[in-house]
Design a protein around this motif. Sequence first.
Motif, mmCIF file in Angstrom:
data_model
loop_
_atom_site.group_PDB
_atom_site.id
_atom_site.type_symbol
_atom_site.label_atom_id
_atom_site.label_comp_id
_atom_site.label_asym_id
_atom_site.label_seq_id
_atom_site.Cartn_x
_atom_site.Cartn_y
_atom_site.Cartn_z
ATOM 1 N N UNK A 49 0.845 -1.198 0.000
ATOM 2 C CA UNK A 49 0.000 0.000 0.000
ATOM 3 C C UNK A 49 0.874 1.238 0.000
ATOM 4 N N UNK A 50 0.329 2.313 -0.542
ATOM 5 C CA UNK A 50 1.036 3.576 -0.549
ATOM 6 C C UNK A 50 0.234 4.642 -1.255
ATOM 7 N N UNK A 51 0.872 5.797 -1.451
ATOM 8 C CA UNK A 51 0.243 6.943 -2.096
ATOM 9 C C UNK A 51 0.776 7.054 -3.517
ATOM 10 N N UNK A 52 -0.153 7.046 -4.471
ATOM 11 C CA UNK A 52 0.187 7.075 -5.895
ATOM 12 C C UNK A 52 0.926 8.350 -6.265
ATOM 13 N N UNK A 53 1.993 8.185 -7.092
ATOM 14 C CA UNK A 53 2.725 9.327 -7.635
ATOM 15 C C UNK A 53 2.525 9.459 -9.140
ATOM 16 N N UNK A 54 2.796 8.361 -9.876
ATOM 17 C CA UNK A 54 2.643 8.423 -11.334
ATOM 18 C C UNK A 54 2.735 7.024 -11.942
ATOM 19 N N UNK A 55 2.344 6.928 -13.223
ATOM 20 C CA UNK A 55 2.506 5.716 -14.025
ATOM 21 C C UNK A 55 3.519 6.045 -15.113
ATOM 22 N N UNK A 56 4.372 5.095 -15.404
ATOM 23 C CA UNK A 56 5.410 5.305 -16.406
ATOM 24 C C UNK A 56 5.611 4.010 -17.180
ATOM 25 N N UNK A 78 4.489 4.109 -9.746
ATOM 26 C CA UNK A 78 5.357 4.714 -8.730
ATOM 27 C C UNK A 78 4.484 5.204 -7.579
ATOM 28 N N UNK A 79 4.886 4.908 -6.351
ATOM 29 C CA UNK A 79 4.111 5.300 -5.174
ATOM 30 C C UNK A 79 5.046 5.488 -3.989
ATOM 31 N N UNK A 80 4.512 6.075 -2.920
ATOM 32 C CA UNK A 80 5.271 6.282 -1.690
ATOM 33 C C UNK A 80 4.624 5.461 -0.585
ATOM 34 N N UNK A 81 5.421 4.614 0.057
ATOM 35 C CA UNK A 81 4.928 3.777 1.153
ATOM 36 C C UNK A 81 4.719 4.634 2.405
ATOM 37 N N UNK A 86 10.100 5.663 -1.348
ATOM 38 C CA UNK A 86 9.575 5.780 -2.704
ATOM 39 C C UNK A 86 9.807 4.434 -3.385
ATOM 40 N N UNK A 87 8.742 3.863 -3.935
ATOM 41 C CA UNK A 87 8.819 2.520 -4.478
ATOM 42 C C UNK A 87 8.078 2.458 -5.805
ATOM 43 N N UNK A 88 8.186 1.310 -6.471
ATOM 44 C CA UNK A 88 7.464 1.113 -7.723
ATOM 45 C C UNK A 88 7.187 -0.376 -7.913
ATOM 46 N N UNK A 89 6.150 -0.663 -8.702
ATOM 47 C CA UNK A 89 5.744 -2.026 -9.010
ATOM 48 C C UNK A 89 5.447 -2.087 -10.497
ATOM 49 N N UNK A 90 5.951 -3.112 -11.173
ATOM 50 C CA UNK A 90 5.599 -3.306 -12.577
ATOM 51 C C UNK A 90 4.270 -4.045 -12.660
ATOM 52 N N UNK A 91 3.512 -3.737 -13.689
ATOM 53 C CA UNK A 91 2.169 -4.292 -13.852
ATOM 54 C C UNK A 91 2.231 -5.507 -14.771
ATOM 55 N N UNK A 92 1.587 -6.595 -14.344
ATOM 56 C CA UNK A 92 1.439 -7.766 -15.205
ATOM 57 C C UNK A 92 -0.034 -8.168 -15.244
#
Length: 100
Positions: A49-56, A78-81, A86-92
Amino acid sequence: MTAGKPPHTSRPIPPDVQATLDQLKPGQRLRITQIVKVGSTKTWPFVVEGVFRRVDSLATGLATDRLKEDDIVIPVIHFTKDNKEMSSVTVDERTKIEVI
């Protein structure tokens, strides 16, 4: 890339995931769930979980002289925990995104 614009990808994004990505606004709280697989049979859900920053978009592959068709471009969130990391997750195809 900013929220609201679809990321460039080399593979299709599931329609329900794309619809959620299109509606995200910076500052919204997210819960992202993915299925992690180890070996040929063991899987479990991974939730962050976190606060959304952007999609790239993220280009993956080897840094060698290869065919352009070998490159894979995937969306990344990209989001902030909560701990301010500051973290990111790739989408599948198994990614579930919830606005909470």
